[in-house]
Design a protein around this motif. Structure first.
Motif, PDB file in Angstrom:
ATOM      1  N   ALA A 210      34.706  38.600  24.062  1.00 20.09           N
ATOM      2  CA  ALA A 210      34.273  39.106  25.400  1.00 20.09           C
ATOM      3  C   ALA A 210      35.618  39.972  25.824  1.00 20.09           C
ATOM      4  O   ALA A 210      36.915  39.644  25.458  1.00 20.09           O
ATOM      5  CB  ALA A 210      34.260  38.218  26.364  1.00 20.09           C
ATOM      6  N   VAL A 211      35.509  40.756  26.662  1.00 21.88           N
ATOM      7  CA  VAL A 211      36.659  41.732  27.090  1.00 21.88           C
ATOM      8  C   VAL A 211      36.326  42.083  28.658  1.00 21.88           C
ATOM      9  O   VAL A 211      35.429  41.694  29.077  1.00 21.88           O
ATOM     10  CB  VAL A 211      36.672  43.115  26.407  1.00 21.88           C
ATOM     11  N   GLY A 212      37.560  42.219  29.276  1.00 20.37           N
ATOM     12  CA  GLY A 212      37.277  42.713  30.668  1.00 20.37           C
ATOM     13  C   GLY A 212      38.663  43.346  31.451  1.00 20.37           C
ATOM     14  O   GLY A 212      39.494  43.285  30.675  1.00 20.37           O
ATOM     15  N   CYS A 213      38.494  43.735  32.551  1.00 25.84           N
ATOM     16  CA  CYS A 213      39.642  44.121  33.290  1.00 25.84           C
ATOM     17  C   CYS A 213      40.023  43.189  34.368  1.00 25.84           C
ATOM     18  O   CYS A 213      39.133  42.387  34.973  1.00 25.84           O
ATOM     19  CB  CYS A 213      39.536  45.783  33.680  1.00 25.84           C
ATOM     20  N   THR A 214      41.160  43.512  35.017  1.00 28.20           N
ATOM     21  CA  THR A 214      41.503  42.645  36.083  1.00 28.20           C
ATOM     22  C   THR A 214      41.903  43.194  37.442  1.00 28.20           C
ATOM     23  O   THR A 214      42.482  42.790  38.106  1.00 28.20           O
ATOM     24  CB  THR A 214      42.845  41.838  35.564  1.00 28.20           C
ATOM     25  N   TYR A 215      41.822  44.716  37.599  1.00 25.75           N
ATOM     26  CA  TYR A 215      42.165  45.087  38.707  1.00 25.75           C
ATOM     27  C   TYR A 215      41.015  45.166  39.600  1.00 25.75           C
ATOM     28  O   TYR A 215      40.837  45.856  40.750  1.00 25.75           O
ATOM     29  CB  TYR A 215      42.221  46.527  38.458  1.00 25.75           C
ATOM     30  N   LYS A 216      39.707  44.545  39.062  1.00 26.26           N
ATOM     31  CA  LYS A 216      38.478  44.677  40.147  1.00 26.26           C
ATOM     32  C   LYS A 216      38.466  43.415  40.888  1.00 26.26           C
ATOM     33  O   LYS A 216      39.141  43.314  41.751  1.00 26.26           O
ATOM     34  CB  LYS A 216      37.215  44.992  39.073  1.00 26.26           C
ATOM     35  N   TYR A 217      37.345  42.715  40.627  1.00 21.79           N
ATOM     36  CA  TYR A 217      37.453  41.395  41.160  1.00 21.79           C
ATOM     37  C   TYR A 217      38.470  40.239  41.201  1.00 21.79           C
ATOM     38  O   TYR A 217      38.746  39.521  41.936  1.00 21.79           O
ATOM     39  CB  TYR A 217      36.002  40.572  40.982  1.00 21.79           C
ATOM     40  N   LEU A 218      39.587  40.696  40.190  1.00 25.91           N
ATOM     41  CA  LEU A 218      40.734  39.676  40.052  1.00 25.91           C
ATOM     42  C   LEU A 218      41.862  40.193  40.968  1.00 25.91           C
ATOM     43  O   LEU A 218      42.978  39.436  40.813  1.00 25.91           O
ATOM     44  CB  LEU A 218      41.072  39.628  38.671  1.00 25.91           C
ATOM     45  N   ASN A 219      41.787  41.470  41.603  1.00 25.20           N
ATOM     46  CA  ASN A 219      42.695  41.960  42.294  1.00 25.20           C
ATOM     47  C   ASN A 219      44.337  42.096  41.805  1.00 25.20           C
ATOM     48  O   ASN A 219      45.319  41.911  42.468  1.00 25.20           O
ATOM     49  CB  ASN A 219      42.956  40.924  43.551  1.00 25.20           C
ATOM     50  N   GLY A 220      44.183  42.518  40.566  1.00 29.25           N
ATOM     51  CA  GLY A 220      45.595  42.576  39.697  1.00 29.25           C
ATOM     52  C   GLY A 220      46.194  44.058  39.793  1.00 29.25           C
ATOM     53  O   GLY A 220      47.260  44.069  39.752  1.00 29.25           O
ATOM     54  N   GLY A 221      45.630  44.875  40.767  1.00 31.15           N
ATOM     55  CA  GLY A 221      46.489  46.071  41.027  1.00 31.15           C
ATOM     56  C   GLY A 221      46.119  47.244  40.176  1.00 31.15           C
ATOM     57  O   GLY A 221      45.743  47.004  39.015  1.00 31.15           O
ATOM     58  N   PRO A 222      46.253  48.468  40.240  1.00 21.05           N
ATOM     59  CA  PRO A 222      45.863  49.607  39.819  1.00 21.05           C
ATOM     60  C   PRO A 222      46.780  49.604  38.417  1.00 21.05           C
ATOM     61  O   PRO A 222      48.033  49.300  38.497  1.00 21.05           O
ATOM     62  CB  PRO A 222      46.275  50.667  40.450  1.00 21.05           C
ATOM     63  N   GLY A 223      46.100  49.515  37.184  1.00 21.95           N
ATOM     64  CA  GLY A 223      46.658  49.631  36.035  1.00 21.95           C
ATOM     65  C   GLY A 223      46.935  48.208  35.571  1.00 21.95           C
ATOM     66  O   GLY A 223      47.704  48.077  34.679  1.00 21.95           O
ATOM     67  N   ALA A 224      46.503  47.205  36.156  1.00 18.51           N
ATOM     68  CA  ALA A 224      46.709  45.662  35.810  1.00 18.51           C
ATOM     69  C   ALA A 224      46.234  45.606  34.330  1.00 18.51           C
ATOM     70  O   ALA A 224      45.175  46.439  33.953  1.00 18.51           O
ATOM     71  CB  ALA A 224      45.896  44.869  36.690  1.00 18.51           C
ATOM     72  N   PRO A 225      46.858  44.681  33.575  1.00 20.16           N
ATOM     73  CA  PRO A 225      46.415  44.585  32.083  1.00 20.16           C
ATOM     74  C   PRO A 225      45.006  43.953  31.975  1.00 20.16           C
ATOM     75  O   PRO A 225      44.434  43.309  32.748  1.00 20.16           O
ATOM     76  CB  PRO A 225      47.368  43.586  31.528  1.00 20.16           C
ATOM     77  N   ALA A 226      44.314  44.239  30.873  1.00 24.69           N
ATOM     78  CA  ALA A 226      42.896  43.923  30.479  1.00 24.69           C
ATOM     79  C   ALA A 226      42.886  42.480  29.471  1.00 24.69           C
ATOM     80  O   ALA A 226      44.060  42.023  29.490  1.00 24.69           O
ATOM     81  CB  ALA A 226      42.123  44.721  29.636  1.00 24.69           C
ATOM     82  N   PHE A 227      42.029  41.790  29.409  1.00 27.05           N
ATOM     83  CA  PHE A 227      41.933  40.811  28.632  1.00 27.05           C
ATOM     84  C   PHE A 227      40.882  40.771  27.457  1.00 27.05           C
ATOM     85  O   PHE A 227      40.057  41.494  27.652  1.00 27.05           O
ATOM     86  CB  PHE A 227      41.753  39.426  29.552  1.00 27.05           C
ATOM     87  N   PRO A 272      54.392  43.887  26.466  1.00 25.59           N
ATOM     88  CA  PRO A 272      53.631  43.767  28.001  1.00 25.59           C
ATOM     89  C   PRO A 272      54.064  44.464  29.206  1.00 25.59           C
ATOM     90  O   PRO A 272      55.145  44.584  29.322  1.00 25.59           O
ATOM     91  CB  PRO A 272      53.422  42.349  28.073  1.00 25.59           C
ATOM     92  N   ALA A 273      53.171  44.736  29.889  1.00 24.44           N
ATOM     93  CA  ALA A 273      53.498  45.384  31.165  1.00 24.44           C
ATOM     94  C   ALA A 273      53.956  44.389  32.140  1.00 24.44           C
ATOM     95  O   ALA A 273      53.031  44.032  32.892  1.00 24.44           O
ATOM     96  CB  ALA A 273      52.429  46.306  31.897  1.00 24.44           C
ATOM     97  N   ILE A 274      54.980  44.003  32.234  1.00 20.49           N
ATOM     98  CA  ILE A 274      55.661  42.689  32.812  1.00 20.49           C
ATOM     99  C   ILE A 274      55.543  42.883  34.490  1.00 20.49           C
ATOM    100  O   ILE A 274      55.146  41.784  35.201  1.00 20.49           O
ATOM    101  CB  ILE A 274      56.958  42.494  32.712  1.00 20.49           C
ATOM    102  N   VAL A 275      55.804  44.000  35.090  1.00 23.87           N
ATOM    103  CA  VAL A 275      55.466  43.861  36.601  1.00 23.87           C
ATOM    104  C   VAL A 275      54.327  43.889  36.876  1.00 23.87           C
ATOM    105  O   VAL A 275      53.842  43.209  37.854  1.00 23.87           O
ATOM    106  CB  VAL A 275      56.140  45.375  36.941  1.00 23.87           C
ATOM    107  N   GLN A 276      53.007  44.658  36.088  1.00 22.80           N
ATOM    108  CA  GLN A 276      51.924  44.442  36.488  1.00 22.80           C
ATOM    109  C   GLN A 276      51.331  43.018  36.149  1.00 22.80           C
ATOM    110  O   GLN A 276      50.638  42.431  36.822  1.00 22.80           O
ATOM    111  CB  GLN A 276      50.930  45.383  35.722  1.00 22.80           C
ATOM    112  N   LEU A 277      51.708  42.420  35.179  1.00 18.28           N
ATOM    113  CA  LEU A 277      51.480  41.063  34.737  1.00 18.28           C
ATOM    114  C   LEU A 277      51.692  39.996  35.757  1.00 18.28           C
ATOM    115  O   LEU A 277      51.159  39.023  36.126  1.00 18.28           O
ATOM    116  CB  LEU A 277      52.146  40.507  33.433  1.00 18.28           C
TER     117      LEU A 277
END
Ligand SMILES: *Cc1c(COP(=O)(O)O)cnc(C)c1O
Length: 403
Positions: A210-227, A272-277
């Protein structure tokens, strides 16, 4: 004394978010709002960890472990066990990794099956990979309703997005995964519009990936890392196509040959993108003490209310989402020929949704920071725009780059 009442009202938790005044935000399905504390966390990561500790921060601030820490916090929201979710990169990259790994698991088969409700990048990434492999694989794209029938023993990989980004229509993950497995295919689910929106049971449905992004319902902000999730029993057999040094078993041994980590960490790639994480880590606090079932219940109340109000007030809008709340995710879409113009007029009045070509007005429901009064107020403003024809002002027809 007030405990039972407080417990009954777990949601919304608007005090955990920076909600701009005068805005009704129905677009958390596209970009979640800024969680309180996120800006401070980012500032601390930058000024204190980076600024003062410099390179030592990889150890002193646990930067090197942050991708795993965050993956372990996403895991319970998608029904996954600890240690099964790797974070980093963008969702497009994670799609590529998953399809590449899945195809290697079925070397005797040639077809990747998806549907035309999928998000374009998922299809583009699969096609790009197939062309790179150059072994006559085929990307087969059918209607969402035809997916189940299209699964047969020619299919190597079934790659689907659970919730349709335009209509909110939701696939039955368990039933499709079972069908894929019965036919000997490998399953990949994209949870872009599911993670943090609807309860997902990755362990229970037995999907390989499974894959997904984190800037939608998880509120990680623009460019937040995926999983990316990989089923624990297959992890050690995955041959990463993007074999980056941080997926190596011992990155700092600096070996010339690649030896993958014996865990989900082999799906990490590079730095990894530490500030975004760090922002995402902070954002996930908003899910503490509330279950995905609580969120789902509240989401259905909000979306049912919105549909009822809009249908009553705006007869010219046609529901594009499934009417059965169990068959849709946490968004509601309406068709309107001049949907772009109507959405621009709505946004100018402070109700933010979005538009998806050719004619979809899309509204996301995020119970962490929306309540019924918001939904009611949004429907009222929509009615005003539709009944007065305010959207006909030519200025609303000017297209922006992002719709
Ligand atoms: C939002 C979304 C994407 C976006 O991919 P990025 O690489 O993060 O830009 C991909 N797939 C689906 C299904 C999405 O909903």
């Amino acid at each position: 004394m007030n405990a039972p009442i407080a417990q009954a009202r777990l949601l919304p938790r608007k005090d955990r978010f920076e909600l701009p005044d005068g805005i009704l935000y129905l677009d958390g399905n596209s970009l979640g709002v800024l969680p309180k504390g996120a800006a401070e966390r980012a500032a601390r990561t930058i000024t204190s960890e980076w600024g003062q500790d410099l390179i030592k921060a990889w150890n002193t601030a646990n930067w090197m472990h942050l991708p795993k820490t965050v993956g372990d916090r996403i895991a319970p929201l998608i029904g996954a066990a600890q240690g099964t979710v790797a974070t980093g990169d963008t969702l497009s990259i994670k799609v590529y990794q998953a399809v590449a790994a899945a195809l290697q698991m079925r070397p005797d088969r040639k077809v990747v099956l998806s549907d035309n409700g999928n998000f374009p990048t998922d299809l583009y990434m699969a096609k790009g990979l197939i062309d790179t492999i150059g072994k006559n694989h085929e990307l087969k794209v059918v209607d969402p309703e035809s997916v189940v029938d299209a699964i047969d023993e020619s299919i190597a990989v079934v790659m689907l997005t659970q919730v349709d980004y335009r209509t909110g229509r939701m696939h039955d993950m368990k039933a499709i995964t079972d069908k894929a497995h019965a036919a000997g295919a490998v399953m990949i689910w994209d949870l872009a519009h599911s993670a943090g929106a609807v309860p997902v049971d990755l362990t229970g449905c037995n999907t390989e990936f499974a894959v997904g992004c984190t800037y939608k319902y998880l509120n990680g902000g623009p460019g937040a890392p995926a999983f990316i999730y990989a089923r624990p029993d297959i992890v050690e057999t995955i041959q990463p196509a993007l074999a980056g040094w941080l997926g190596h078993d011992a990155p700092f041994a600096m070996e010339l040959g690649y030896r993958p980590a014996m865990s989900t960490e082999r799906l990490r790639i590079g730095t990894p993108a530490i500030v975004q994480l760090s922002i995402l880590d902070e954002a996930l606090n908003a899910f503490e003490g509330v279950t995905m079932e609580d969120i789902r219940k509240a989401s259905i109340v909000l979306s049912e209310r919105f549909i009822a109000e809009v249908e009553r007030r705006c007869p010219m809008l046609e529901l594009a989402s499934p009417r059965d709340p169990q068959a849709r995710g946490s968004q509601v879409s309406f068709r309107f020929e001049k949907g772009y113009e109507a959405m621009q007029a709505l946004i100018e009045r402070g109700v933010i949704g979005d538009f998806r070509a050719p004619n979809i007005m899309r509204f996301g429901f995020t119970p962490l920071y929306l309540d019924e009064a918001d939904v009611f107020a949004a429907a009222e403003i929509l009615e005003d725009i539709m009944s007065t024809g305010a959207w006909k002002d030519p200025k609303y027809a000017v297209r922006s780059r992002v719709t």
